[in-house]
Design an enzyme around this catalytic site. Structure first.
Site, short mmCIF file in Angstrom:
data_model
loop_
_atom_site.label_atom_id
_atom_site.label_comp_id
_atom_site.label_asym_id
_atom_site.label_seq_id
_atom_site.Cartn_x
_atom_site.Cartn_y
_atom_site.Cartn_z
N ASN A 11 1.01 -1.39 0.13
CA ASN A 11 0.08 0.13 -0.11
C ASN A 11 0.94 1.04 -0.03
O ASN A 11 1.54 1.60 1.01
CB ASN A 11 -0.76 -0.04 1.18
CG ASN A 11 -1.67 1.24 1.33
OD1 ASN A 11 -1.83 2.17 0.57
ND2 ASN A 11 -2.07 1.48 2.57
N LYS A 13 0.14 4.44 -0.47
CA LYS A 13 -0.45 5.63 0.09
C LYS A 13 -0.03 6.75 -0.83
O LYS A 13 -0.20 6.46 -2.08
CB LYS A 13 -0.01 5.88 1.71
CG LYS A 13 -0.12 4.27 2.78
CD LYS A 13 0.23 4.69 3.77
CE LYS A 13 -0.02 3.47 4.55
NZ LYS A 13 -0.04 3.67 6.34
N HIS A 92 -9.61 1.49 4.80
CA HIS A 92 -8.18 1.66 5.25
C HIS A 92 -8.36 2.63 6.80
O HIS A 92 -9.00 3.45 6.55
CB HIS A 92 -7.13 2.09 4.37
CG HIS A 92 -5.90 2.04 5.00
ND1 HIS A 92 -5.38 3.02 6.03
CD2 HIS A 92 -4.73 1.00 4.93
CE1 HIS A 92 -4.31 2.94 6.32
NE2 HIS A 92 -3.75 1.65 5.72
N GLU A 94 -6.45 4.91 7.85
CA GLU A 94 -6.36 6.42 7.49
C GLU A 94 -7.86 7.15 7.00
O GLU A 94 -7.95 8.11 6.97
CB GLU A 94 -5.18 6.55 6.67
CG GLU A 94 -3.82 6.24 7.46
CD GLU A 94 -2.82 5.66 6.77
OE1 GLU A 94 -2.81 5.81 5.46
OE2 GLU A 94 -1.69 5.19 7.23
N GLU A 164 -5.59 -4.52 10.80
CA GLU A 164 -4.49 -3.58 10.95
C GLU A 164 -4.63 -2.96 12.15
O GLU A 164 -5.47 -1.77 12.28
CB GLU A 164 -4.42 -2.66 9.84
CG GLU A 164 -4.13 -3.29 8.56
CD GLU A 164 -3.58 -2.26 7.22
OE1 GLU A 164 -2.50 -2.44 6.96
OE2 GLU A 164 -4.20 -1.60 7.17
N GLY A 170 2.50 2.42 10.59
CA GLY A 170 3.65 3.47 10.54
C GLY A 170 4.21 3.86 11.70
O GLY A 170 4.81 4.73 11.81
N SER A 209 3.35 -1.95 10.45
CA SER A 209 4.73 -2.07 10.52
C SER A 209 5.54 -3.57 10.26
O SER A 209 6.25 -3.97 11.06
CB SER A 209 5.39 -1.75 12.07
OG SER A 209 4.78 -0.29 12.38
P1 PGA Z 1 2.83 0.33 7.54
O1 PGA Z 1 1.59 0.67 6.99
O2 PGA Z 1 3.44 -0.86 7.12
O3 PGA Z 1 3.67 1.40 7.27
O4 PGA Z 1 2.58 0.47 9.16
C1 PGA Z 1 0.46 -0.34 6.88
C2 PGA Z 1 -0.93 -0.01 6.26
O5 PGA Z 1 -1.15 1.22 6.50
O6 PGA Z 1 -1.53 -0.61 5.40
#
Ligand code: PGA
Length: 245
Positions: A11, A13, A92, A94, A164, A170, A209
């Site tokens: 992903n 983003k 997601h 976010e 998640e 992140g 992560s």
């Molecule tokens: P990350 O993001 O691996 O940077 O923690 C995962 C995601 O948001 O899908």
């Protein structure tokens, strides 16, 4: 016996420019024993598809719940299909947080995306606050039951779930394999018992992560079928390590 193939989904983003994308794809070493999927920014999907060959498939990070119409700035699921996208992320954290997307809207998006022919990665996860107050399972249950409400068995075949935990995205703070497996197992039971998922074959990805040095222990867990990866998918070197884990 289940037939669950390991999926590694990047992903990106709101990252990567055209030069970086070209460099990335050139340096990716295909692994056909895995499903490798990448979701770039929507405007970059056609570029990625031109470059990807048989190394991976591309998809969107979101889509509208409508097929077409006066919805300025939105991306219809059909337009994703038209340009060759194969899947879309829905829900997601976010988007739940910044765009205030609720489960009712997400339910319409899931249905609309599947109707257009996309596979859906439906994302769920609890905040740190909810985990600490002991509400992890209740939160996940609510997101599943509302977000995947009235999904038919046929539609369910096109859905993957991504667990998640918001506190792990992140942040560099990965859920332990025990914590992740616990929730994955819960999700697998929940969708079988309370939703129209009729098979043990549903792919459940872990996200938050994931890095080359923690991926193999997560993959050893019975109900973890791969990962949804943000940060570590932006660099060909770390993504190669993940897809060859
Ligand atoms: P990350 O993001 O691996 O940077 O923690 C995962 C995601 O948001 O899908």
């Amino acid at each position: 016996m289940t037939q669950r193939k390991i999926h590694v989904v990047g992903n990106w983003k709101m990252n990567m420019n055209v030069l970086e994308i070209k460099e990335f794809v050139k340096n990716i070493q295909a692994n056909h024993t895995r499903e490798i999927w990448i979701a770039p920014q929507a405007v970059h999907i056609p570029i990625l598809i031109d470059l990807q060959g048989d190394k991976f498939i591309s998809g969107g990070q979101d889509c509208s719940d409508h097929d077409s119409g006066a919805y300025t700035g939105e991306i219809s699921p059909q337009s994703l299909v038209d340009i060759g996208a194969k899947f879309v992320l829905i829900g997601h954290s976010e988007r739940r947080q910044y765009q205030k997307e609720n489960n009712e809207l997400l339910n319409r998006k899931v249905k609309s995306a599947i109707k257009s022919g996309l596979k859906v990665i439906f994302c769920v996860g609890e905040s740190l606050e909810l985990r600490e107050e002991g509400s992890t399972e209740a939160t996940i249950k609510h997101q599943l039951v509302e977000g995947l409400k009235n999904i038919t068995t046929k539609e369910a075949e096109n859905i993957l779930i991504a667990y998640e935990p918001v506190w792990a995205i992140g942040t560099g703070k990965v859920a332990t394999p025990v914590q992740a497996q616990e929730v994955h197992h819960y999700i697998r039971n929940e969708i079988l018992e309370h939703l129209n998922f009729k098979t043990q074959d549903t792919i459940i990805l872990y996200g938050g992560s994931v890095k080359p040095d923690n991926f193999s222990e997560l993959l050893n867990c019975e109900d973890i079928d791969g990962a949804l990866v943000g940060g570590a998918s932006l660099n060909a070197d770390s993504f190669n390590k993940l897809i060859h884990t």
